[in-house]
Design a protein around this motif. Sequence first.
Motif: not given
Lengths: 161, 564
Positions: A136-161
Motif C-alpha cells: 500500500i503506497t497511499d490511502t485516502f479516507r473520507r474523500i472531499q472535493p479537491g482530493d482527486e488531484d492528490k489521488i492522481e499524484e499518488a497513482v502517477v508516483e506508484a506507476l513510476g511516471l
Amino acid sequence: MRKLSALLLVLLAGVAVAAQAPLFQLEDVNGNNVKLSDYIGDYVVVLDFWATSCSPCLAVMPHMQELYEEYKDDGLRVIGISEDLPRNVSSVKAKARELGVTYTIVLDQNAAALQAYQGGDAGIPFIVVIGYDGQITDTFRRIQPGDEDKIEEAVVEALGL
Amino acid sequence: MRYSILYLTLACLLVLTGATAAQEEDEYPEEPDFIVGDGEDVEAGDEAAEDTVEEAEEEENAYSYVIGVGDDETQVGIQVSNTAEYKLYESVYDSAAGGKVYGMQTFEDDLTANVSIDNLVLGGTLRFWQPRYDDVLTYSRQYKSELFKWYVGYAGEVAEARYGTFYTTFGRGLTLHLYDDPIFYDVDNFLEGFYGHVTLDWLDVKGLVGRGSYDFDPLYTFTDDVRAVEASFNPFLPWIEIGGGLVSQDQQVGVDFVSGEAIRKPLLMPSGRLKVTTDYVDFYGEYAASSGYELEGTEYVPYDGEAIYASLVGYLGRNSLRVEYKNYDHFYNHWNSPPEVSFSTKPLDKSYPGKDEEGYLVQLTYSPLIGLSVSGGYCDAWDSAEEMTRTEYGGEVRWDAWPWHLVAAGWLHGESKEYGTVGEADYYLYERDEIWPDLEVSYIFPTGHSLALHYRHELIEEHEVLGDFGENDISEQNPQGSLTYNWPELFSATVGAQFALGDLRTLDEGRDYWITGEVTFHLGPNHDLSVFYGNERGGLVCSGGICREEPPFDGLRVTLESRI
C-alpha cells in the motif's frame, strides 16, 4: 517456526513495516471471481470502497473512471469495492453503469475486505493505492472535493511516471 | 486484569514499532520506493514494473519486509489500527437504573491487528472498555474488556480456511448473513468456529461450524450453534450460476426461568438459487424453506415456513429498470437478513422481519449524462391478513459535477398501516404518513476548501385508534440540517441542528431540538482526532452522506483514530 521467529525479530528490531495489501477474493457484479493476487506484480491497483447510499462515494466515482481511462495503458487497474449489503446488491450494477463506470466492481457483502484494510473503525469513501509489489503506497479516507488531484499524484508516483 | 496487561503490552509494542518506523523515515528523507519482492511476479515486457523494481534494488530495499530465511523469501503483511473513544454523557438513559444517569463517563479502545505470513493469516481485535461491564447493564456483551475478535487461518489461491472469528454471506443473505457493518447500522454478528471456502473456476463451496451470541438486550444474550454448507457452480454457460445451501442451527429460543437453562430447538433452512448475468438483464431468484419451533402460548410447537426472493434488473445504456419481489412466511433466524425490498429499508414487521410479508418494488433510473440522473420508484408490502401494509414512492435527481459541486434532491413518501385486535372487543389501528424532502449540496472553492450542506424536512402524520380508548392524531415536522467546512489536510468542522415541531410524538429524550458540533483534526495522514459536543437524536443519523443507526447521545465525545 523459523519464519515466525524471524518475523518477531524483525518487529522487535524495529524494522519499518510498510503495509502489504491484504489479499481478497470477491465476486464481481457479473458473477466472476476477482482475486487481488492476480493483479499484484502486473499492475498498480486502486481500490475504491463505496456504497450506493454514500453520496460522497458516488461523487468521486466518475473521477476514478477518468483516472482509469487515462492511465490504464500505463498499468493502472481500478477495483470498485461495493460495501452494499445484500438488500442493496441488485442496484449496485445499475448505479455503476449510471455513473459510466467500466472498471471492475466487486461485492464485499460482509465488509470483510473493508475491515481488512481499515481495522475496527471503518469509513467510506476510502481509496487505497497499491504498488506493483503489492504494498500500500497511499490511502485516502473520507474523500472531499479537491482530493482527486492528490489521488492522481499518488497513482502517477506508484506507476513510476 | 489479564486483558489489561496483554493490552498494555501490545500497545507498547505498537507504539515502539510505529516510533521506530517514524525514525526510519527520518533517516530516509527522500521519498523511497516501496518496492520489494522477488521480481518473479513481474511479467516480461511490463516496462513500468521492471523499472520500479530496479529502482527499488538501488535503494537496497530500505522499506522491505521481505524476510529471507534460508533459500525462502517470506512475504509478511501487517496492518494495525487503533481507535480510542472517550464519552462524557451529560445524561443517558439506563434501562438497568430505570431512568436517566448523569455525568457517566466511558472509555473504549479497540486495537486491531492483522498479520499475514505468506498464506498464513492471523489477527484480532482487543477491546478495552471502562467502566466494567457488570457496572452498566445498558451495554451489551460487546462492551467489556476482552479479546473481542481473533482468528488464525490459511488464505490461498484456491482454498481459505479459518479458525476463530469469521464472516460470510450465502446468496443475498436470505438464509445466512454474517457481517460487520460499522458504517451504517453498527451491526457485528460474527460467528466463532471453523470456516472453509474452496473456489474453483466452475465451483464454489463454503462450509462452517460456529457458535455465536445474539444480543437484543444485554440481559438476554442468546447463544446459537450454527452449521452450514453452500455450493454454487456454473454448469453449462458462464453467465448462469446455480447454487444451494443448508443451514442447520441449534437455536436458543428462550430460557427456562425455573432452572435457568437455555431452551434450544433445531432450525433447518435448505435453499436453492439461480443467477443469470448478462449485459442487458440480470436475474436472481432464491427459494428457501425453514422448519423450526416457535412459542405458542407456553409451548414450543413446530412450524414450517418458506421464502422467495427475486430481482430482475434491465439495462439500456446508463438507464435501468429494477424489479424485486419477496414473499416471506415464517422465515427468520438470528443469522440471516432477508432483503427488505423497500426504499427506506424498513421491513414490514420490525419485530420479526421475515415472519410474514409479501411485496414488490419497481424503480426506473434515467441518466441522460454522466453525473446527471433522475430516478423514481414505487414499492408495496403487506402481510397475509393485510393487517400490516407499507407503501412507498419517491424520486431523486442527482447532479454530480465533481469536483465543483454535488446536488442531490429527493423525496420519499411512505404510508404504513398496522391493524390488530386486543382482546375480543378492542382493536388497534396505527396509520403513518411521512414525506422526506432531502437536499444535498456541496461546493469547492478555488483554494481547495469546500462547503457541504445537507437538509432534510420530515413531515409525519400519525393516526392512532386504540379501540375504546379513543383516537390520537399527531402531526410533526422534523427540519434537520448540517453544514460542513473542510480545510484539506488540516481539519473539517460540522455543525448540525434538528427540530421537532407541531404535535410532538412521545420523545424518550425529553427534548424537541438537538444541536451538534464536531471538529476533526487530521494529525498527519494516519491520525484523526475528533471532538464532538452536543446532543444527537436517536435513530438514523446522517453526516456527509453517510448514515447510521445511532442511540441518543448527550455530551462530549473525543475520538482518536490511528493507523500504522
